[in-house]
Enzyme design. Structure first.
Site, PDB file in Angstrom:
ATOM      1  N   GLU A 134      -6.336 -10.525  -1.168  1.00  0.00           N
ATOM      2  CA  GLU A 134      -7.133 -10.281   0.041  1.00  0.00           C
ATOM      3  C   GLU A 134      -8.617 -10.212  -0.306  1.00  0.00           C
ATOM      4  O   GLU A 134      -9.367  -9.384   0.220  1.00  0.00           O
ATOM      5  CB  GLU A 134      -6.686  -8.977   0.722  1.00  0.00           C
ATOM      6  CG  GLU A 134      -5.213  -8.952   1.080  1.00  0.00           C
ATOM      7  CD  GLU A 134      -4.778  -7.688   1.800  1.00  0.00           C
ATOM      8  OE1 GLU A 134      -5.642  -6.927   2.286  1.00  0.00           O
ATOM      9  OE2 GLU A 134      -3.554  -7.458   1.882  1.00  0.00           O
ATOM     10  N   HIS A 178     -10.578  -5.852  -2.239  1.00  0.00           N
ATOM     11  CA  HIS A 178     -11.628  -5.645  -1.232  1.00  0.00           C
ATOM     12  C   HIS A 178     -12.772  -4.933  -1.952  1.00  0.00           C
ATOM     13  O   HIS A 178     -12.716  -3.733  -2.217  1.00  0.00           O
ATOM     14  CB  HIS A 178     -11.111  -4.787  -0.077  1.00  0.00           C
ATOM     15  CG  HIS A 178     -10.041  -5.464   0.729  1.00  0.00           C
ATOM     16  ND1 HIS A 178     -10.288  -6.580   1.488  1.00  0.00           N
ATOM     17  CD2 HIS A 178      -8.727  -5.188   0.886  1.00  0.00           C
ATOM     18  CE1 HIS A 178      -9.167  -6.966   2.083  1.00  0.00           C
ATOM     19  NE2 HIS A 178      -8.203  -6.143   1.723  1.00  0.00           N
ATOM     20  N   ASN A 216       2.000  -5.175  -3.169  1.00  0.00           N
ATOM     21  CA  ASN A 216       0.598  -5.477  -2.862  1.00  0.00           C
ATOM     22  C   ASN A 216      -0.169  -4.188  -2.577  1.00  0.00           C
ATOM     23  O   ASN A 216       0.324  -3.322  -1.830  1.00  0.00           O
ATOM     24  CB  ASN A 216       0.574  -6.384  -1.619  1.00  0.00           C
ATOM     25  CG  ASN A 216      -0.781  -6.974  -1.322  1.00  0.00           C
ATOM     26  OD1 ASN A 216      -1.404  -7.580  -2.195  1.00  0.00           O
ATOM     27  ND2 ASN A 216      -1.255  -6.803  -0.097  1.00  0.00           N
ATOM     28  N   GLU A 218       0.803  -1.232   0.000  1.00  0.00           N
ATOM     29  CA  GLU A 218       0.000   0.000   0.000  1.00  0.00           C
ATOM     30  C   GLU A 218       0.840   1.289   0.000  1.00  0.00           C
ATOM     31  O   GLU A 218       0.602   2.181   0.794  1.00  0.00           O
ATOM     32  CB  GLU A 218      -0.959  -0.010   1.195  1.00  0.00           C
ATOM     33  CG  GLU A 218      -1.885  -1.209   1.167  1.00  0.00           C
ATOM     34  CD  GLU A 218      -2.766  -1.336   2.406  1.00  0.00           C
ATOM     35  OE1 GLU A 218      -2.717  -0.444   3.270  1.00  0.00           O
ATOM     36  OE2 GLU A 218      -3.498  -2.340   2.501  1.00  0.00           O
ATOM     37  N   ASP A 233     -12.373 -10.089  -0.672  1.00  0.00           N
ATOM     38  CA  ASP A 233     -13.657 -10.180   0.016  1.00  0.00           C
ATOM     39  C   ASP A 233     -14.623  -9.268  -0.721  1.00  0.00           C
ATOM     40  O   ASP A 233     -14.224  -8.263  -1.300  1.00  0.00           O
ATOM     41  CB  ASP A 233     -13.577  -9.866   1.523  1.00  0.00           C
ATOM     42  CG  ASP A 233     -12.860  -8.579   1.868  1.00  0.00           C
ATOM     43  OD1 ASP A 233     -12.710  -7.697   0.987  1.00  0.00           O
ATOM     44  OD2 ASP A 233     -12.446  -8.425   3.030  1.00  0.00           O
TER      45      ASP A 233
HETATM   46  O1  G3I Z   1      -4.553  -7.565  19.096  1.00  0.00           O
HETATM   47  C1  G3I Z   1      -5.085  -6.320  19.535  1.00  0.00           C
HETATM   48  C2  G3I Z   1      -5.742  -6.453  20.881  1.00  0.00           C
HETATM   49  O2  G3I Z   1      -4.786  -6.834  21.832  1.00  0.00           O
HETATM   50  C3  G3I Z   1      -6.392  -5.124  21.228  1.00  0.00           C
HETATM   51  O3  G3I Z   1      -7.094  -5.257  22.424  1.00  0.00           O
HETATM   52  C4  G3I Z   1      -7.354  -4.675  20.144  1.00  0.00           C
HETATM   53  C5  G3I Z   1      -7.946  -3.325  20.426  1.00  0.00           C
HETATM   54  O4  G3I Z   1      -8.198  -2.595  19.245  1.00  0.00           O
HETATM   55  O5  G3I Z   1      -6.641  -4.596  18.932  1.00  0.00           O
HETATM   56  C6  G3I Z   1      -6.087  -5.828  18.525  1.00  0.00           C
HETATM   57  O6  G3I Z   1      -5.395  -5.610  17.334  1.00  0.00           O
HETATM   58  C7  G3I Z   1      -6.201  -5.457  16.176  1.00  0.00           C
HETATM   59  C8  G3I Z   1      -5.721  -6.443  15.137  1.00  0.00           C
HETATM   60  O7  G3I Z   1      -6.407  -6.252  13.923  1.00  0.00           O
HETATM   61  C9  G3I Z   1      -5.900  -7.891  15.556  1.00  0.00           C
HETATM   62  O8  G3I Z   1      -7.248  -8.190  15.666  1.00  0.00           O
HETATM   63  C10 G3I Z   1      -6.051  -4.036  15.665  1.00  0.00           C
HETATM   64  O9  G3I Z   1      -6.626  -3.122  16.568  1.00  0.00           O
HETATM   65  C11 G3I Z   1      -6.701  -3.908  14.322  1.00  0.00           C
HETATM   66  O10 G3I Z   1      -6.375  -2.641  13.783  1.00  0.00           O
HETATM   67  C12 G3I Z   1      -6.180  -4.964  13.383  1.00  0.00           C
HETATM   68  O11 G3I Z   1      -6.858  -4.840  12.166  1.00  0.00           O
HETATM   69  C13 G3I Z   1      -6.229  -5.460  11.060  1.00  0.00           C
HETATM   70  C14 G3I Z   1      -5.953  -4.416   9.987  1.00  0.00           C
HETATM   71  O12 G3I Z   1      -5.385  -5.048   8.867  1.00  0.00           O
HETATM   72  C15 G3I Z   1      -4.989  -3.353  10.487  1.00  0.00           C
HETATM   73  O13 G3I Z   1      -4.680  -2.466   9.475  1.00  0.00           O
HETATM   74  C16 G3I Z   1      -7.159  -6.512  10.519  1.00  0.00           C
HETATM   75  O14 G3I Z   1      -7.270  -7.589  11.471  1.00  0.00           O
HETATM   76  C17 G3I Z   1      -6.610  -7.071   9.204  1.00  0.00           C
HETATM   77  O15 G3I Z   1      -7.594  -7.878   8.596  1.00  0.00           O
HETATM   78  C18 G3I Z   1      -6.294  -5.932   8.264  1.00  0.00           C
HETATM   79  O16 G3I Z   1      -5.743  -6.465   7.083  1.00  0.00           O
HETATM   80  C19 G3I Z   1      -5.401  -5.507   6.082  1.00  0.00           C
HETATM   81  C20 G3I Z   1      -4.169  -6.017   5.384  1.00  0.00           C
HETATM   82  O17 G3I Z   1      -3.148  -6.283   6.307  1.00  0.00           O
HETATM   83  C21 G3I Z   1      -3.707  -5.037   4.314  1.00  0.00           C
HETATM   84  N1  G3I Z   1      -4.781  -4.685   3.401  1.00  0.00           N
HETATM   85  C22 G3I Z   1      -6.025  -4.269   4.021  1.00  0.00           C
HETATM   86  C23 G3I Z   1      -6.508  -5.288   5.026  1.00  0.00           C
HETATM   87  C24 G3I Z   1      -7.843  -4.913   5.610  1.00  0.00           C
HETATM   88  O18 G3I Z   1      -7.751  -3.735   6.347  1.00  0.00           O
END
Ligand code: G3I
Length: 462
Positions: free
Chosen positions: A264, A235, A199, A157, A266
């Site tokens: 990715e 997405h 990516n 990105e 969906d």
């Molecule tokens: O693990 C912590 C937890 O300890 C905490 O309590 C909680 C509170 O917010 O956060 C948890 O972490 C989260 C993490 O996912 C694991 O669940 C983060 O806040 C959250 O921001 C994070 O989101 C991820 C996101 O990327 C971050 O940018 C999504 O799971 C993940 O699906 C998403 O994936 C991205 C790709 O990497 C890149 N392309 C876009 C795609 C979708 O956004």
């Protein structure tokens, strides 16, 4: 088909029975899982995985039945793998890699350098210190997983949205415009056998952003910056619909000499509309010979980063949705788009690093004949190591198992394999890729040290 709307256990069971009968009538040997069907086409079908969900039996049951490529959803990102500068933490990511190894799945690494999900210490850095930290991070993580990753999202990105077509502003971008090529060169030196991908999202059709990525890939290929693949996140939702030139956009990147992958996927929605969009994506990938695989971004709708959009192939209870059926049907129907042998051989640009000089030898003319299959090899050789991709092509009849005879030269050592089991010089199918339809192919890989040389595979199938 409107099976998703029938409701009720009896109605669903009846619909499933009809589907089985129809399937048997149209194709007695059609693959019954996403991974197996994709493997029939020499491709993979993957999903994003969260380590903490692996203990959920429904989740891991679907994962191991349907998918043969895994991307860690968050576990290989910078904040997860280097939470404190210089102290690396691989526990959750290693757990996913161990699961993949135990279940014959390959890994996409995600993501080495990204403006998002940086640890706080990196967020607060700039200039030379940040550049050095990025290089050190890539070197450590790619070395830790050396030989275990099919493809790395090296940079994620890095381009801006909108009509400008330029780079996204970020702390990494402010270290200098060459940060992306430095990241790719660093990754190549650390893990020369991994495909290296750029990516991004909103690059799924031709637009200012994808044009900018296209120009970068063109420039990298012209200057020998190592890049092997481009990932299209895909997405899809109402604000970012599936573009009508989706396939054409994949094809124009492939024409630059890189593999393309849906990384990715969906699709927000439900019912036949969503199912039809999934089928369109699958058809587009199968029609582009260098589209080597599709990854959906999660398993059940409830696993999605945007679960309210119900964007995935399984419902919250792990039941197959109409979109699952349309995806599998599109994969199974894709038999007419098999790519020519040379076009999916691993692509390696020449690295400017004197210690790493990958090169690709063309596929050999093929060996075997034998009982119903032929085998061809393509070799990606670099100083001290190689990846051999072996393609098994069925003859005039479908085969249900195969064995390739392939002797590697003395002085070579195999460090990893995928999509195959080995017994000495005999390389045989695993559970999900033994069935190959007439005229179709599947591929397996061997990574090793030493010099692979010219190989003479034989093939027998039954
Ligand atoms: O693990 C912590 C937890 O300890 C905490 O309590 C909680 C509170 O917010 O956060 C948890 O972490 C989260 C993490 O996912 C694991 O669940 C983060 O806040 C959250 O921001 C994070 O989101 C991820 C996101 O990327 C971050 O940018 C999504 O799971 C993940 O699906 C998403 O994936 C991205 C790709 O990497 C890149 N392309 C876009 C795609 C979708 O956004």
């Amino acid at each position: 088909m409107n099976r998703a709307r029938t409701g009720g256990a009896i109605a669903l069971a009846g619909a499933a029975a009809i589907a089985v009968v129809v399937g048997l009538a149209s194709s007695a040997q059609a693959a019954t899982t996403l991974g197996a069907s994709a493997a029939d086409k020499g491709r993979y079908f993957g999903t994003a995985v969260a380590a903490y969900k692996l203990s959920d039996a429904t989740y891991s049951g679907i994962l191991d039945r349907e998918f043969n490529m895994i991307t860690p959803e968050n576990e290989m990102k910078w904040d997860a793998t280097e939470p404190t500068q210089g102290q690396f933490s691989y526990g959750s990511a290693d757990q996913i890699v161990a699961h993949a190894n135990a279940h014959g799945q390959r890994m996409r690494g995600h993501a080495l350098a990204w403006h998002s999900q940086q640890p706080s210490w990196a967020q607060n850095m700039s200039g030379t210190a940040l550049r050095n930290a990025m290089v050190n991070h890539i070197t450590n993580v790619a070395t830790h997983y050396q030989g275990k990753i099919y493809a790395w999202d090296v940079v994620n990105e890095a381009f801006a949205d909108g009509s400008g077509g330029g780079r996204r502003d970020s702390n990494l971008q402010r270290t200098g415009n060459d940060w992306i090529e430095v990241a790719f060169r660093t990754a190549r030196a650390a893990d020369p056998g991994a495909k290296l991908c750029y990516n991004d999202y909103n690059t799924d059709g031709q637009n200012a952003k994808s044009n900018a990525v296209y120009a970068m890939v063109q420039d990298f290929k012209a200057r020998g910056v190592p890049i092997d693949c481009v990932g299209f996140q895909s997405h899809i939702n109402s604000g970012s619909p599936l573009p009508s030139d989706y396939q054409a956009n994949l094809q124009r990147f492939a024409n630059l000499g890189v593999d393309v992958q849906i990384t990715e996927l969906d699709i927000a929605g439900s019912g036949t509309a969503q199912a039809s969009s999934y089928a369109s994506v699958v058809k587009a990938c199968l029609a582009v010979s260098r589209c080597t695989g599709i990854t959906v971004w999660g398993i059940r709708d409830s696993d999605s980063w945007r679960s309210g959009d119900t964007p995935l192939l399984f419902d919250n209870n792990g039941n197959k949705k109409a979109s699952y059926t349309s995806t599998l049907d599109a994969l199974n129907a894709g038999g007419t788009s098999s790519p020519p042998p040379v076009s999916t051989s691993p692509s390696r640009s020449t690295s400017p690093s004197p210690s790493v000089s990958p090169s690709v030898s063309p596929s050999n003319p093929g060996g075997g004949g034998g009982n119903g299959c032929t085998a061809t090899t393509s070799v990606n050789q670099w100083q001290g190591g190689f990846v051999v991709t072996v393609r098994v092509t069925a003859g005039a009849a479908a085969i249900n198992s195969w064995a390739v005879g392939l002797t590697l030269p003395s002085g070579t050592t195999v460090t990893s394999t995928w999509n195959v089991t080995r017994s000495g010089n005999t390389w045989s199918n695993v559970s999900y890729n033994g069935h190959v339809n007439a005229g179709q192919y599947t591929e397996f890989g061997i990574q090793g040290t030493g010099t692979a040389g010219t190989l003479s595979p034989t093939c027998s199938g039954s």
